[in-house]
Design a protein around this motif. Structure first.
Motif, PDB file in Angstrom:
ATOM      1  N   MET A   1       0.843  -1.183   0.000  1.00  0.00           N
ATOM      2  CA  MET A   1       0.000   0.000   0.000  1.00  0.00           C
ATOM      3  C   MET A   1       0.889   1.248   0.000  1.00  0.00           C
ATOM      4  SD  MET A   1      -3.044   1.066   2.681  1.00  0.00           S
ATOM      5  CE  MET A   1      -4.069  -0.333   2.312  1.00  0.00           C
ATOM      6  N   GLU A   2       0.592   2.134  -0.918  1.00  0.00           N
ATOM      7  CA  GLU A   2       1.396   3.347  -1.063  1.00  0.00           C
ATOM      8  C   GLU A   2       1.195   4.297   0.118  1.00  0.00           C
ATOM      9  OE1 GLU A   2       1.939   7.085  -4.145  1.00  0.00           O
ATOM     10  OE2 GLU A   2       0.832   5.314  -4.812  1.00  0.00           O
ATOM     11  N   LYS A   3       2.326   4.831   0.613  1.00  0.00           N
ATOM     12  CA  LYS A   3       2.276   5.775   1.732  1.00  0.00           C
ATOM     13  C   LYS A   3       2.250   7.194   1.184  1.00  0.00           C
ATOM     14  CE  LYS A   3       3.931   7.065   6.169  1.00  0.00           C
ATOM     15  NZ  LYS A   3       2.670   7.612   6.617  1.00  0.00           N
ATOM     16  N   ILE A   4       1.372   8.003   1.756  1.00  0.00           N
ATOM     17  CA  ILE A   4       1.327   9.420   1.404  1.00  0.00           C
ATOM     18  C   ILE A   4       1.842  10.207   2.604  1.00  0.00           C
ATOM     19  CG2 ILE A   4      -0.167  11.372   0.816  1.00  0.00           C
ATOM     20  CD1 ILE A   4      -1.887   9.484  -0.784  1.00  0.00           C
ATOM     21  N   LYS A   5       2.910  10.976   2.364  1.00  0.00           N
ATOM     22  CA  LYS A   5       3.568  11.739   3.430  1.00  0.00           C
ATOM     23  C   LYS A   5       2.661  12.830   3.989  1.00  0.00           C
ATOM     24  CE  LYS A   5       6.508  15.021   2.249  1.00  0.00           C
ATOM     25  NZ  LYS A   5       6.529  16.379   2.693  1.00  0.00           N
ATOM     26  N   GLU A   6       1.993  13.557   3.085  1.00  0.00           N
ATOM     27  CA  GLU A   6       1.145  14.666   3.506  1.00  0.00           C
ATOM     28  C   GLU A   6      -0.114  14.157   4.209  1.00  0.00           C
ATOM     29  OE1 GLU A   6       3.206  15.880  -0.336  1.00  0.00           O
ATOM     30  OE2 GLU A   6       2.110  14.143   0.367  1.00  0.00           O
ATOM     31  N   VAL A   7      -0.704  15.037   4.994  1.00  0.00           N
ATOM     32  CA  VAL A   7      -1.987  14.750   5.632  1.00  0.00           C
ATOM     33  C   VAL A   7      -3.074  15.159   4.635  1.00  0.00           C
ATOM     34  CG1 VAL A   7      -3.497  15.296   7.568  1.00  0.00           C
ATOM     35  CG2 VAL A   7      -1.026  15.155   7.930  1.00  0.00           C
ATOM     36  N   LYS A  20      -8.129   5.518   3.570  1.00  0.00           N
ATOM     37  CA  LYS A  20      -7.340   4.519   4.302  1.00  0.00           C
ATOM     38  C   LYS A  20      -7.398   3.142   3.643  1.00  0.00           C
ATOM     39  CE  LYS A  20      -7.009   6.781   8.742  1.00  0.00           C
ATOM     40  NZ  LYS A  20      -5.571   6.957   8.761  1.00  0.00           N
ATOM     41  N   LYS A  21      -8.447   2.892   2.885  1.00  0.00           N
ATOM     42  CA  LYS A  21      -8.556   1.632   2.139  1.00  0.00           C
ATOM     43  C   LYS A  21      -7.566   1.631   0.966  1.00  0.00           C
ATOM     44  CE  LYS A  21     -11.877  -0.774  -0.747  1.00  0.00           C
ATOM     45  NZ  LYS A  21     -13.145  -0.604  -1.448  1.00  0.00           N
ATOM     46  N   LEU A  22      -7.331   2.801   0.388  1.00  0.00           N
ATOM     47  CA  LEU A  22      -6.487   2.923  -0.800  1.00  0.00           C
ATOM     48  C   LEU A  22      -5.020   3.244  -0.510  1.00  0.00           C
ATOM     49  CD1 LEU A  22      -8.925   5.022  -3.030  1.00  0.00           C
ATOM     50  CD2 LEU A  22      -8.492   2.568  -3.162  1.00  0.00           C
ATOM     51  N   PHE A  23      -4.775   3.961   0.597  1.00  0.00           N
ATOM     52  CA  PHE A  23      -3.421   4.440   0.890  1.00  0.00           C
ATOM     53  C   PHE A  23      -3.097   4.297   2.374  1.00  0.00           C
ATOM     54  CE2 PHE A  23      -4.933   7.016  -2.692  1.00  0.00           C
ATOM     55  CZ  PHE A  23      -3.888   6.874  -3.590  1.00  0.00           C
ATOM     56  N   ASP A  24      -1.810   4.290   2.662  1.00  0.00           N
ATOM     57  CA  ASP A  24      -1.339   4.425   4.036  1.00  0.00           C
ATOM     58  C   ASP A  24      -1.211   5.940   4.224  1.00  0.00           C
ATOM     59  OD1 ASP A  24      -0.072   4.447   6.462  1.00  0.00           O
ATOM     60  OD2 ASP A  24       1.779   3.499   5.743  1.00  0.00           O
ATOM     61  N   ALA A  25      -2.249   6.539   4.809  1.00  0.00           N
ATOM     62  CA  ALA A  25      -2.286   8.000   4.903  1.00  0.00           C
ATOM     63  C   ALA A  25      -3.047   8.442   6.141  1.00  0.00           C
ATOM     64  CB  ALA A  25      -2.957   8.576   3.656  1.00  0.00           C
ATOM     65  N   ILE A 102      -9.885   8.610  -7.383  1.00  0.00           N
ATOM     66  CA  ILE A 102      -9.224   9.126  -6.176  1.00  0.00           C
ATOM     67  C   ILE A 102      -7.705   8.945  -6.293  1.00  0.00           C
ATOM     68  CG2 ILE A 102      -8.939   8.807  -3.676  1.00  0.00           C
ATOM     69  CD1 ILE A 102     -11.944   7.965  -3.645  1.00  0.00           C
ATOM     70  N   ILE A 103      -7.294   7.780  -6.751  1.00  0.00           N
ATOM     71  CA  ILE A 103      -5.858   7.507  -6.933  1.00  0.00           C
ATOM     72  C   ILE A 103      -5.269   8.504  -7.931  1.00  0.00           C
ATOM     73  CG2 ILE A 103      -4.192   5.826  -7.856  1.00  0.00           C
ATOM     74  CD1 ILE A 103      -6.178   3.624  -6.682  1.00  0.00           C
ATOM     75  N   GLU A 104      -5.965   8.709  -9.047  1.00  0.00           N
ATOM     76  CA  GLU A 104      -5.529   9.659 -10.074  1.00  0.00           C
ATOM     77  C   GLU A 104      -5.432  11.080  -9.501  1.00  0.00           C
ATOM     78  OE1 GLU A 104      -4.356  10.703 -13.968  1.00  0.00           O
ATOM     79  OE2 GLU A 104      -4.607   8.725 -13.084  1.00  0.00           O
ATOM     80  N   ALA A 105      -6.435  11.485  -8.726  1.00  0.00           N
ATOM     81  CA  ALA A 105      -6.444  12.828  -8.128  1.00  0.00           C
ATOM     82  C   ALA A 105      -5.236  13.031  -7.221  1.00  0.00           C
ATOM     83  CB  ALA A 105      -7.734  13.048  -7.343  1.00  0.00           C
ATOM     84  N   LEU A 106      -4.905  12.021  -6.417  1.00  0.00           N
ATOM     85  CA  LEU A 106      -3.787  12.158  -5.480  1.00  0.00           C
ATOM     86  C   LEU A 106      -2.426  12.021  -6.165  1.00  0.00           C
ATOM     87  CD1 LEU A 106      -5.421  10.474  -2.390  1.00  0.00           C
ATOM     88  CD2 LEU A 106      -4.747  12.865  -2.621  1.00  0.00           C
ATOM     89  N   LYS A 107      -2.405  11.512  -7.383  1.00  0.00           N
ATOM     90  CA  LYS A 107      -1.157  11.462  -8.156  1.00  0.00           C
ATOM     91  C   LYS A 107      -0.931  12.778  -8.896  1.00  0.00           C
ATOM     92  CE  LYS A 107      -0.539   6.569  -8.944  1.00  0.00           C
ATOM     93  NZ  LYS A 107      -0.682   5.448  -9.871  1.00  0.00           N
ATOM     94  N   ASN A 108      -1.999  13.549  -9.066  1.00  0.00           N
ATOM     95  CA  ASN A 108      -1.924  14.794  -9.838  1.00  0.00           C
ATOM     96  C   ASN A 108      -2.282  16.002  -8.984  1.00  0.00           C
ATOM     97  OD1 ASN A 108      -1.405  13.917 -12.736  1.00  0.00           O
ATOM     98  ND2 ASN A 108      -3.061  12.565 -12.105  1.00  0.00           N
ATOM     99  N   VAL A 109      -1.589  16.112  -7.873  1.00  0.00           N
ATOM    100  CA  VAL A 109      -1.825  17.207  -6.933  1.00  0.00           C
ATOM    101  C   VAL A 109      -1.290  18.508  -7.521  1.00  0.00           C
ATOM    102  CG1 VAL A 109      -1.128  18.045  -4.656  1.00  0.00           C
ATOM    103  CG2 VAL A 109      -1.782  15.672  -4.940  1.00  0.00           C
TER     104      VAL A 109
END
Length: 173
Positions: A1-7, A20-25, A102-109
């Protein structure tokens, strides 16, 4: 599961569950439009320490929450899920959105900067975006800027420091 540093700032508990289902965030919930100074303080602190990504519903209340946060914490990272990808049976929102969206949105911040004009109003008008909703939506999609009217697009293009040339290149013109 991909970790996202930002909150990640979301509107509510169901949005947190999806993230939380999609990322370690980690998330901060605004409790919808009931966002208060205590929550804004928390967002401000998180942004100083780890960075923050705002991911609100693609509707009017979501936009309102986003604007309240930006007013307090300028230059914050933002992610947008398209309205068409966030329609559930009875609701519109992040909790109802397609997981890929959602995954696409968080990859294209994107990060918006105020007070920088990279595209002028005459340049914007010359792109034939104002009267052409399909073209406007294409520009929103190409640059992952969410959804809105022509005036909002003009503001977001400048805030994201996108030029007329960038737009023409992405449109293949």
């Amino acid at each position: 599961m991909e970790k996202i540093k930002e909150v990640i700032v979301v509107e509510g508990k169901t949005d947190t569950a999806v993230i939380k289902k999609l990322f370690d965030a980690d998330t901060i919930e605004t409790n919808g439009l009931a966002i208060d100074d205590k929550t804004l303080d928390l967002i401000e602190q998180a942004n100083l320490k780890r960075g923050v990504i705002v991911l609100t519903d693609p509707d009017y209340p979501g936009m309102r929450i986003r604007n309240i946060i930006i007013e307090r914490v300028p230059n914050i990272k933002q992610a947008f899920v398209d309205k068409k990808d966030a329609i559930g049976e009875k609701k519109l929102g992040i909790a109802e959105a397609r997981e890929e969206a959602i995954i696409e949105a968080l990859k294209n911040v994107v990060t918006f900067t105020k007070d920088v004009e990279t595209i002028t109003w005459p340049e914007f008008i010359s792109l034939d975006i104002i009267g052409d909703k399909k073209r406007r939506m294409k520009v929103y999609d190409l640059f992952h800027l969410g959804y809105g009217n022509a005036k909002t697009l003009f503001k977001r293009l400048n805030m994201a420091q996108i030029t007329k040339q960038d737009i023409l290149e992405k449109l293949g013109e």
